[in-house]
Design a protein around this motif. Structure first.
Motif, mmCIF file in Angstrom:
data_model
loop_
_atom_site.group_PDB
_atom_site.id
_atom_site.type_symbol
_atom_site.label_atom_id
_atom_site.label_comp_id
_atom_site.label_asym_id
_atom_site.label_seq_id
_atom_site.Cartn_x
_atom_site.Cartn_y
_atom_site.Cartn_z
ATOM 1 N N ILE A 163 0.875 -1.167 0.000
ATOM 2 C CA ILE A 163 0.000 0.000 0.000
ATOM 3 C C ILE A 163 0.911 1.215 0.000
ATOM 4 N N ARG A 164 1.005 1.849 -1.156
ATOM 5 C CA ARG A 164 1.933 2.971 -1.363
ATOM 6 C C ARG A 164 3.369 2.577 -0.972
ATOM 7 N N GLY A 165 3.726 1.361 -1.373
ATOM 8 C CA GLY A 165 5.084 0.893 -1.171
ATOM 9 C C GLY A 165 5.348 0.246 0.171
ATOM 10 N N ALA B 163 6.017 6.566 2.624
ATOM 11 C CA ALA B 163 5.008 6.107 1.677
ATOM 12 C C ALA B 163 5.247 6.740 0.312
ATOM 13 N N GLU B 164 5.031 5.954 -0.723
ATOM 14 C CA GLU B 164 5.192 6.464 -2.078
ATOM 15 C C GLU B 164 4.079 7.452 -2.408
ATOM 16 N N LEU C 76 -4.684 5.258 4.103
ATOM 17 C CA LEU C 76 -4.031 4.106 4.715
ATOM 18 C C LEU C 76 -2.515 4.207 4.590
ATOM 19 N N GLY C 77 -2.032 4.658 3.430
ATOM 20 C CA GLY C 77 -0.594 4.821 3.240
ATOM 21 C C GLY C 77 -0.004 5.834 4.204
ATOM 22 N N ASP C 78 -0.709 6.946 4.407
ATOM 23 C CA ASP C 78 -0.231 7.966 5.350
ATOM 24 C C ASP C 78 -0.153 7.413 6.776
ATOM 25 N N ILE C 79 -1.192 6.668 7.189
ATOM 26 C CA ILE C 79 -1.215 6.110 8.547
ATOM 27 C C ILE C 79 -0.132 5.056 8.712
#
Length: 292
Positions: free
Chosen positions: A116-118, A283-284, A271-274
């Protein structure tokens, strides 16, 4: 047979034969009542123009959440099919066969591992289309398998919940899954691994009373019903009219029971930020979210 039918050449009739329209060509939005072209829904992440988030299965959920829709499936453990030999108007084994034929899944839980975003993450999706996403032995074992995989590989766990409660056909064996899944979450905490819950429509009963409400972070899709007992049951019990939007995601966010209501088009970004914060990773960049 009228005189016109007698005069019509045989080949001409077949040219003008009425073609049947597929039943699933259009979908009615429950929120606005407008008709939505089914072919447009995948591009909208199955969110109608009025903002209604339609219920989706594990395959779509993982495609929409993992980077480039790429992930590895993790098998869920097999359990006894009918430990109580339960039968009401039909056998429990027959209900399982119908649910498996309808969904293509063995039970309500599906596990996927991807980025999820890397950020490498385990996702567990509860499928409401499989006997109402009810919590039984197979669902409990699926949850524990996802948590154990996350612990073994030092990965965060994201769970998308959607359930009508415990599976009555398994009696007390289904209720036992509530403490068992709670212990699995505790093992995640003891290993300092993030456990994020995304509450989808509906999340009710024993699922709400166990793993759905003990996450590190609680997100919810717009309009999701989140409760233990439904509003109709409560109104009949207390004989009072409940507030507008009671037990919906926005109401729960306003009253501090969940952290944030997130539209499906923004879910992967949020979700990526969290996950980046909780795992101390970068995160990508994420593409622009799909408008609600």
């Amino acid at each position: 047979m009228n005189w016109l039918t007698k005069l019509t050449p045989p080949g001409v009739k077949s040219i003008f034969t009425k073609k049947d329209t597929p039943d699933n060509l259009w979908v009615k939005c429950p929120k606005s009542g407008e008709m939505v072209f089914s072919a447009d829904l995948p591009g909208l992440l199955h969110v109608t123009p009025a903002g209604h988030h339609m219920r989706i299965g594990p395959d779509m959920r993982m495609d929409y959440t993992f980077d480039d829709a790429k992930y590895e499936e993790v098998a869920t453990p097999e359990v006894a099919k009918d430990p109580l030999k339960f039968k009401d108007d039909q056998k429990y084994t027959d209900r399982l066969k119908k649910a498996r034929a309808k969904t293509g899944d063995q039970d309500a839980m599906s596990i996927g591992v991807g980025n999820i975003r890397g950020i490498r993450t385990v996702i567990l999706v509860q499928n409401f289309a499989f006997m109402g996403g009810s919590l039984g032995m197979a669902a409990g074992e699926g949850f524990i398998a996802a948590a154990e995989y996350a612990v073994a590989h030092k990965l965060p766990l994201v769970v998308f919940t959607a359930a009508g409660g415990a599976r009555m056909q398994e009696g007390a064996l289904s209720l036992m899954q509530m403490p068992r899944t709670t212990i699995a979450v505790q093992e995640m905490r003891e290993n300092n691994l993030p456990y994020i819950v995304v509450l989808c429509d509906p999340t009710t009963g024993g699922v709400t009373a166990s793993y759905a409400m003990i996450g590190d972070v609680h997100l919810a899709e717009p309009g999701a019903l989140i409760c233990f007992a439904g509003p109709r049951v409560i109104e009949e019990t207390i004989r009072e009219k409940l507030p507008e939007g009671f037990q919906r995601a926005e109401y729960l966010e306003e009253h501090g029971m969940i952290d944030r209501v997130v539209a499906r088009g923004e879910m992967r970004k949020v979700l990526g930020d969290i996950l980046a914060v909780l795992t101390q990773q970068s995160a990508e960049p994420c593409a622009e979210p799909i408008p609600a």
